[in-house]
Design a protein around this motif. Structure first.
Motif, PDB file in Angstrom:
ATOM      1  N   ARG A 142       0.906  -1.172   0.041  1.00  0.00           N
ATOM      2  CA  ARG A 142      -0.048   0.183  -0.006  1.00  0.00           C
ATOM      3  C   ARG A 142       0.892   1.227   0.163  1.00  0.00           C
ATOM      4  O   ARG A 142       0.478   2.371  -0.662  1.00  0.00           O
ATOM      5  CB  ARG A 142      -0.923   0.119   1.174  1.00  0.00           C
ATOM      6  CG  ARG A 142      -1.996   1.198   1.242  1.00  0.00           C
ATOM      7  CD  ARG A 142      -2.722   1.243   0.118  1.00  0.00           C
ATOM      8  NE  ARG A 142      -3.999   0.997   0.377  1.00  0.00           N
ATOM      9  CZ  ARG A 142      -5.069   0.800  -0.399  1.00  0.00           C
ATOM     10  NH1 ARG A 142      -4.857   1.117  -1.783  1.00  0.00           N
ATOM     11  NH2 ARG A 142      -6.230   0.269   0.031  1.00  0.00           N
ATOM     12  N   GLU A 143       2.147   1.290   0.865  1.00  0.00           N
ATOM     13  CA  GLU A 143       2.867   2.360   0.958  1.00  0.00           C
ATOM     14  C   GLU A 143       3.458   2.635  -0.459  1.00  0.00           C
ATOM     15  O   GLU A 143       3.808   3.668  -1.046  1.00  0.00           O
ATOM     16  CB  GLU A 143       4.037   1.926   1.861  1.00  0.00           C
ATOM     17  CG  GLU A 143       3.466   2.101   3.436  1.00  0.00           C
ATOM     18  CD  GLU A 143       4.045   1.429   4.403  1.00  0.00           C
ATOM     19  OE1 GLU A 143       3.505   1.610   5.615  1.00  0.00           O
ATOM     20  OE2 GLU A 143       5.269   0.913   3.910  1.00  0.00           O
ATOM     21  N   GLU A 144       3.784   1.351  -1.253  1.00  0.00           N
ATOM     22  CA  GLU A 144       4.423   1.535  -2.771  1.00  0.00           C
ATOM     23  C   GLU A 144       3.354   2.324  -3.533  1.00  0.00           C
ATOM     24  O   GLU A 144       3.743   3.119  -4.194  1.00  0.00           O
ATOM     25  CB  GLU A 144       4.946   0.052  -2.961  1.00  0.00           C
ATOM     26  CG  GLU A 144       6.016  -0.240  -2.865  1.00  0.00           C
ATOM     27  CD  GLU A 144       6.608  -1.470  -3.607  1.00  0.00           C
ATOM     28  OE1 GLU A 144       6.329  -1.268  -4.975  1.00  0.00           O
ATOM     29  OE2 GLU A 144       7.036  -2.153  -3.057  1.00  0.00           O
ATOM     30  N   GLN A 145       2.153   1.832  -3.320  1.00  0.00           N
ATOM     31  CA  GLN A 145       1.144   2.459  -4.344  1.00  0.00           C
ATOM     32  C   GLN A 145       1.180   3.973  -3.984  1.00  0.00           C
ATOM     33  O   GLN A 145       0.930   4.674  -4.787  1.00  0.00           O
ATOM     34  CB  GLN A 145      -0.195   1.967  -3.929  1.00  0.00           C
ATOM     35  CG  GLN A 145      -0.404   0.509  -4.343  1.00  0.00           C
ATOM     36  CD  GLN A 145      -1.675  -0.075  -4.087  1.00  0.00           C
ATOM     37  OE1 GLN A 145      -2.304   0.151  -2.790  1.00  0.00           O
ATOM     38  NE2 GLN A 145      -2.332  -1.022  -4.615  1.00  0.00           N
ATOM     39  N   VAL A 146       1.138   4.542  -2.587  1.00  0.00           N
ATOM     40  CA  VAL A 146       1.090   5.825  -2.496  1.00  0.00           C
ATOM     41  C   VAL A 146       2.322   6.434  -3.087  1.00  0.00           C
ATOM     42  O   VAL A 146       2.193   7.536  -3.487  1.00  0.00           O
ATOM     43  CB  VAL A 146       1.220   5.939  -0.995  1.00  0.00           C
ATOM     44  CG1 VAL A 146       1.173   7.579  -0.651  1.00  0.00           C
ATOM     45  CG2 VAL A 146      -0.384   5.452  -0.373  1.00  0.00           C
ATOM     46  N   ILE A 147       3.429   5.863  -2.650  1.00  0.00           N
ATOM     47  CA  ILE A 147       4.797   6.659  -3.233  1.00  0.00           C
ATOM     48  C   ILE A 147       4.649   6.778  -4.743  1.00  0.00           C
ATOM     49  O   ILE A 147       5.163   7.801  -5.456  1.00  0.00           O
ATOM     50  CB  ILE A 147       5.884   5.976  -2.717  1.00  0.00           C
ATOM     51  CG1 ILE A 147       7.116   7.210  -2.888  1.00  0.00           C
ATOM     52  CG2 ILE A 147       6.408   4.906  -3.423  1.00  0.00           C
ATOM     53  CD1 ILE A 147       8.339   6.960  -2.294  1.00  0.00           C
TER      54      ILE A 147
END
Length: 200
Positions: A142-147
């Motif tokens: 999810r953090e990857e999607q955000v960045i």
């Protein structure tokens, strides 16, 4: 005769490289480009055996060009000051034949060109070390999607809409990302994420 195109945005270095390689009996520099776009045109137009490219150039980077000409019969040598795992990873995926650092001795470049023309690949030893000691990506999916959405230029509200989250949740994710990547703002986070080769 090995036909070479050189792409380098520093004029002085472009001229010096051209002169050095022209001194070799079995090589001829057929074209010089000052940016990635021009390099691409020259490669299609002149069909050289090898293209020597810097990474960070205007319009298109050397890696962009390498990815675009992957199917062509032109071998690529990346010649750069940047020994970064992310760049090296992209270069290998683009099937470049050589990745050398600019502080290598000049005779090494000519010898590398001959070796590559014989069908082998040459990577600077420092890069091989970096590639095998690569850090694991600390971000969750999810953090990857955000960045990645931040890297596309989206703001907090747009990211929230796209991922069906509240803006507060997105802000929390951004805070965790900055913390995990040990940076102080979004721009640094994107740079660190790419530099480490985690941006696929």
């Amino acid at each position: 005769m090995i036909r070479i195109v050189i792409a380098e945005d520093q004029r002085l270095l472009l001229g010096a490289l051209g002169s050095l390689l022209d001194l070799e009996d079995d090589m001829v520099v057929v074209g010089k480009a000052k940016d990635g776009e021009e390099a691409l045109q020259l490669i299609h137009q002149l069909q050289p055996d090898i293209c020597i490219m810097d990474i960070e150039m205007p319009l298109k980077s050397g890696l962009d060009v390498a990815e675009e000409i992957k199917e062509l019969d032109c071998k690529v040598i990346i010649l750069t000051t940047f020994a970064r795992a992310g760049y090296f990873e992209r270069a290998r995926n683009a099937n470049v034949s050589g990745y050398l650092l600019k502080d290598s001795p000049s005779e090494e470049l000519a010898n590398s060109i001959r070796t590559i023309m014989d069908g082998r690949k040459i990577y600077a030893p420092e890069l091989v070390d970096i590639a095998y000691n690569k850090e694991e990506n600390p971000l969750s999916e999810r953090e990857e999607q955000v960045i990645k959405l931040i890297a596309e230029g989206k703001n907090t509200k747009e990211i929230a809409n796209q991922l069906y989250l509240t803006t507060g949740t997105v802000r929390n994710y951004v805070s965790v990302i900055l913390d995990k990547l040990d940076v102080s703002n979004r721009i640094e986070a994107i740079a660190r994420f790419r530099e480490k080769g985690w941006h696929k």
